[in-house]
Design a protein around this motif. Sequence first.
Motif, PDB file in Angstrom:
ATOM      1  N   ARG A   1      18.684   1.355  17.199  1.00 22.09           N
ATOM      2  CA  ARG A   1      19.766   1.492  18.184  1.00 22.09           C
ATOM      3  C   ARG A   1      21.052   0.835  17.673  1.00 22.09           C
ATOM      4  O   ARG A   1      22.149   1.384  17.848  1.00 22.09           O
ATOM      5  CB  ARG A   1      19.343   0.871  19.518  1.00 22.09           C
ATOM      6  N   GLU A   2      20.931  -0.317  17.038  1.00 24.55           N
ATOM      7  CA  GLU A   2      22.113  -1.005  16.502  1.00 24.55           C
ATOM      8  C   GLU A   2      22.723  -0.219  15.347  1.00 24.55           C
ATOM      9  O   GLU A   2      23.961  -0.150  15.222  1.00 24.55           O
ATOM     10  CB  GLU A   2      21.716  -2.412  16.050  1.00 24.55           C
ATOM     11  N   ILE A   3      21.901   0.375  14.512  1.00 27.42           N
ATOM     12  CA  ILE A   3      22.417   1.198  13.418  1.00 27.42           C
ATOM     13  C   ILE A   3      23.197   2.381  13.973  1.00 27.42           C
ATOM     14  O   ILE A   3      24.316   2.683  13.521  1.00 27.42           O
ATOM     15  CB  ILE A   3      21.264   1.676  12.515  1.00 27.42           C
ATOM     16  N   ASP A   4      22.633   3.041  14.961  1.00 27.37           N
ATOM     17  CA  ASP A   4      23.325   4.192  15.550  1.00 27.37           C
ATOM     18  C   ASP A   4      24.630   3.784  16.218  1.00 27.37           C
ATOM     19  O   ASP A   4      25.639   4.491  16.113  1.00 27.37           O
ATOM     20  CB  ASP A   4      22.408   4.875  16.572  1.00 27.37           C
ATOM     21  N   ALA A   5      24.624   2.657  16.919  1.00 24.60           N
ATOM     22  CA  ALA A   5      25.840   2.211  17.590  1.00 24.60           C
ATOM     23  C   ALA A   5      26.948   1.928  16.579  1.00 24.60           C
ATOM     24  O   ALA A   5      28.116   2.311  16.779  1.00 24.60           O
ATOM     25  CB  ALA A   5      25.544   0.968  18.425  1.00 24.60           C
ATOM     26  N   THR A   6      26.597   1.271  15.474  1.00 23.48           N
ATOM     27  CA  THR A   6      27.592   0.967  14.447  1.00 23.48           C
ATOM     28  C   THR A   6      28.105   2.244  13.799  1.00 23.48           C
ATOM     29  O   THR A   6      29.317   2.406  13.578  1.00 23.48           O
ATOM     30  CB  THR A   6      26.985   0.044  13.378  1.00 23.48           C
ATOM     31  N   LEU A   7      27.204   3.164  13.484  1.00 24.07           N
ATOM     32  CA  LEU A   7      27.623   4.425  12.879  1.00 24.07           C
ATOM     33  C   LEU A   7      28.481   5.244  13.835  1.00 24.07           C
ATOM     34  O   LEU A   7      29.482   5.849  13.416  1.00 24.07           O
ATOM     35  CB  LEU A   7      26.399   5.239  12.459  1.00 24.07           C
ATOM     36  N   ASN A   8      28.117   5.281  15.090  1.00 22.04           N
ATOM     37  CA  ASN A   8      28.903   6.066  16.047  1.00 22.04           C
ATOM     38  C   ASN A   8      30.331   5.559  16.155  1.00 22.04           C
ATOM     39  O   ASN A   8      31.273   6.351  16.285  1.00 22.04           O
ATOM     40  CB  ASN A   8      28.222   6.058  17.424  1.00 22.04           C
ATOM     41  N   ARG A   9      30.513   4.249  16.087  1.00 25.34           N
ATOM     42  CA  ARG A   9      31.872   3.705  16.116  1.00 25.34           C
ATOM     43  C   ARG A   9      32.654   4.158  14.889  1.00 25.34           C
ATOM     44  O   ARG A   9      33.839   4.519  14.987  1.00 25.34           O
ATOM     45  CB  ARG A   9      31.834   2.175  16.195  1.00 25.34           C
ATOM     46  N   ARG A  10      32.006   4.142  13.730  1.00 18.98           N
ATOM     47  CA  ARG A  10      32.694   4.575  12.509  1.00 18.98           C
ATOM     48  C   ARG A  10      32.948   6.078  12.513  1.00 18.98           C
ATOM     49  O   ARG A  10      34.048   6.535  12.173  1.00 18.98           O
ATOM     50  CB  ARG A  10      31.840   4.198  11.285  1.00 18.98           C
ATOM     51  N   LEU A  11      31.958   6.863  12.908  1.00 19.68           N
ATOM     52  CA  LEU A  11      32.087   8.314  12.866  1.00 19.68           C
ATOM     53  C   LEU A  11      33.104   8.826  13.873  1.00 19.68           C
ATOM     54  O   LEU A  11      33.692   9.891  13.674  1.00 19.68           O
ATOM     55  CB  LEU A  11      30.724   8.962  13.107  1.00 19.68           C
ATOM     56  N   ALA A  12      33.322   8.056  14.940  1.00 12.76           N
ATOM     57  CA  ALA A  12      34.329   8.453  15.926  1.00 12.76           C
ATOM     58  C   ALA A  12      35.726   8.471  15.320  1.00 12.76           C
ATOM     59  O   ALA A  12      36.616   9.174  15.820  1.00 12.76           O
ATOM     60  CB  ALA A  12      34.280   7.518  17.130  1.00 12.76           C
ATOM     61  N   ASP A  13      35.932   7.695  14.257  1.00 11.76           N
ATOM     62  CA  ASP A  13      37.244   7.650  13.600  1.00 11.76           C
ATOM     63  C   ASP A  13      37.461   8.839  12.661  1.00 11.76           C
ATOM     64  O   ASP A  13      38.586   9.058  12.198  1.00 11.76           O
ATOM     65  CB  ASP A  13      37.390   6.359  12.790  1.00 11.76           C
ATOM     66  N   LEU A  14      36.410   9.564  12.352  1.00 12.24           N
ATOM     67  CA  LEU A  14      36.502  10.695  11.433  1.00 12.24           C
ATOM     68  C   LEU A  14      36.586  11.996  12.225  1.00 12.24           C
ATOM     69  O   LEU A  14      35.830  12.199  13.178  1.00 12.24           O
ATOM     70  CB  LEU A  14      35.283  10.724  10.503  1.00 12.24           C
ATOM     71  N   GLN A  15      37.479  12.854  11.835  1.00 14.45           N
ATOM     72  CA  GLN A  15      37.671  14.123  12.540  1.00 14.45           C
ATOM     73  C   GLN A  15      36.677  15.147  11.997  1.00 14.45           C
ATOM     74  O   GLN A  15      36.948  15.843  11.012  1.00 14.45           O
ATOM     75  CB  GLN A  15      39.107  14.610  12.369  1.00 14.45           C
ATOM     76  N   ALA A  16      35.524  15.232  12.635  1.00 14.91           N
ATOM     77  CA  ALA A  16      34.448  16.075  12.115  1.00 14.91           C
ATOM     78  C   ALA A  16      34.860  17.538  12.006  1.00 14.91           C
ATOM     79  O   ALA A  16      34.496  18.227  11.045  1.00 14.91           O
ATOM     80  CB  ALA A  16      33.208  15.934  12.992  1.00 14.91           C
ATOM     81  N   SER A  17      35.621  18.041  12.969  1.00 12.48           N
ATOM     82  CA  SER A  17      36.006  19.458  12.933  1.00 12.48           C
ATOM     83  C   SER A  17      36.876  19.761  11.723  1.00 12.48           C
ATOM     84  O   SER A  17      36.683  20.777  11.036  1.00 12.48           O
ATOM     85  CB  SER A  17      36.734  19.842  14.224  1.00 12.48           C
ATOM     86  N   GLY A  18      37.843  18.879  11.434  1.00 10.99           N
ATOM     87  CA  GLY A  18      38.676  19.085  10.257  1.00 10.99           C
ATOM     88  C   GLY A  18      37.898  18.936   8.969  1.00 10.99           C
ATOM     89  O   GLY A  18      38.101  19.699   8.010  1.00 10.99           O
ATOM     90  N   LEU A  19      36.991  17.962   8.925  1.00 15.23           N
ATOM     91  CA  LEU A  19      36.173  17.764   7.729  1.00 15.23           C
ATOM     92  C   LEU A  19      35.219  18.934   7.516  1.00 15.23           C
ATOM     93  O   LEU A  19      34.922  19.291   6.373  1.00 15.23           O
ATOM     94  CB  LEU A  19      35.400  16.453   7.843  1.00 15.23           C
ATOM     95  N   ARG A  20      34.761  19.520   8.607  1.00 12.60           N
ATOM     96  CA  ARG A  20      33.922  20.719   8.499  1.00 12.60           C
ATOM     97  C   ARG A  20      34.705  21.834   7.805  1.00 12.60           C
ATOM     98  O   ARG A  20      34.171  22.548   6.946  1.00 12.60           O
ATOM     99  CB  ARG A  20      33.464  21.152   9.890  1.00 12.60           C
ATOM    100  N   GLY A  21      35.972  21.982   8.163  1.00  9.86           N
ATOM    101  CA  GLY A  21      36.806  22.984   7.506  1.00  9.86           C
ATOM    102  C   GLY A  21      36.973  22.709   6.028  1.00  9.86           C
ATOM    103  O   GLY A  21      36.906  23.617   5.196  1.00  9.86           O
ATOM    104  N   ASP A  22      37.189  21.440   5.672  1.00  9.99           N
ATOM    105  CA  ASP A  22      37.308  21.075   4.257  1.00  9.99           C
ATOM    106  C   ASP A  22      36.016  21.386   3.508  1.00  9.99           C
ATOM    107  O   ASP A  22      36.040  21.880   2.369  1.00  9.99           O
ATOM    108  CB  ASP A  22      37.621  19.581   4.122  1.00  9.99           C
TER     109      ASP A  22
END
Length: 270
Positions: A26-47
């Motif tokens: 749970r702690e790993i997921d919480a830390t990753l979710n905070r980091r991944l929220a800063d990344l624009q997944a939709s734009g990176l998907r396009g790249d």
Amino acid sequence: MSDTATPLDTAFPNQPAAQPARPSAREIDATLNRRLADLQASGLRGDYEKQGSFLYIEDFLPAEFTARLIAAVKDVTPAINRNYLPGHKAGGSVSSHTIDKLAPFIADLYRSPALIKWLETISGDKLQLSPADDPHAYALYFYSKPGDHIGWHYDTSYYDGRRYTLLLGVIDDSSCRLDYELHTKNPAVPDQPGSVQYPPGGFVFFDGDKLRHRVTPLGDNELRVSLTFEYVTDPNMKPFKRFISNMKDSIAYFGFGQVFRRKGGKNGTE
């Protein structure tokens, strides 16, 4: 190749301070979710799509996770299997079977639902963990002697479906580069060469059957360690392909002892 001391032998001269307690899933997921929220997944998907199923992010992992991976290098160093294939590769490897025993945080990170869900957004595929008996599921790769390298290759999938590779930088005190060629399997698009030197915490993600790539030779007094995660779309593998895959892994990467070591238990530990 020389048998004298290498930078790996002196990388950890002093006993480090005790590591914080191993974080829960749970702690790993919480830390990753905070980091991944800063990344624009939709734009990176396009790249990722424009680059023929390839994506590079220089600063990906949370700093505390990178620190844990660096500490894991020390923990697994006694278990490194050195390998040498003339004209193609030289280096050291530690399989998932050994990582489970010596550096279990890596296995926890590999299985993170937050990470897998985010990678599914990037790839557009439903991803599954590699089977527990696959030594490549998560593995550490060591370049510690001058000339260590791997030649041009694809991460060929022996599974019935696709296999995706995630590379994470752990230690890079080297001049090595990841050279690659995009679109080599698409006749409608010209091949596009590229090269990156991804730092600790850096991220490279690609479809293993589509990216032709290599790691250039290590120089004198240099050290490079990277971590790979492999995810699949179908975990089934035909018996003959399993035999070929196991033999390749035994000879070129982990040695027969690591590849054929049986694993059991809820978390795949020995």
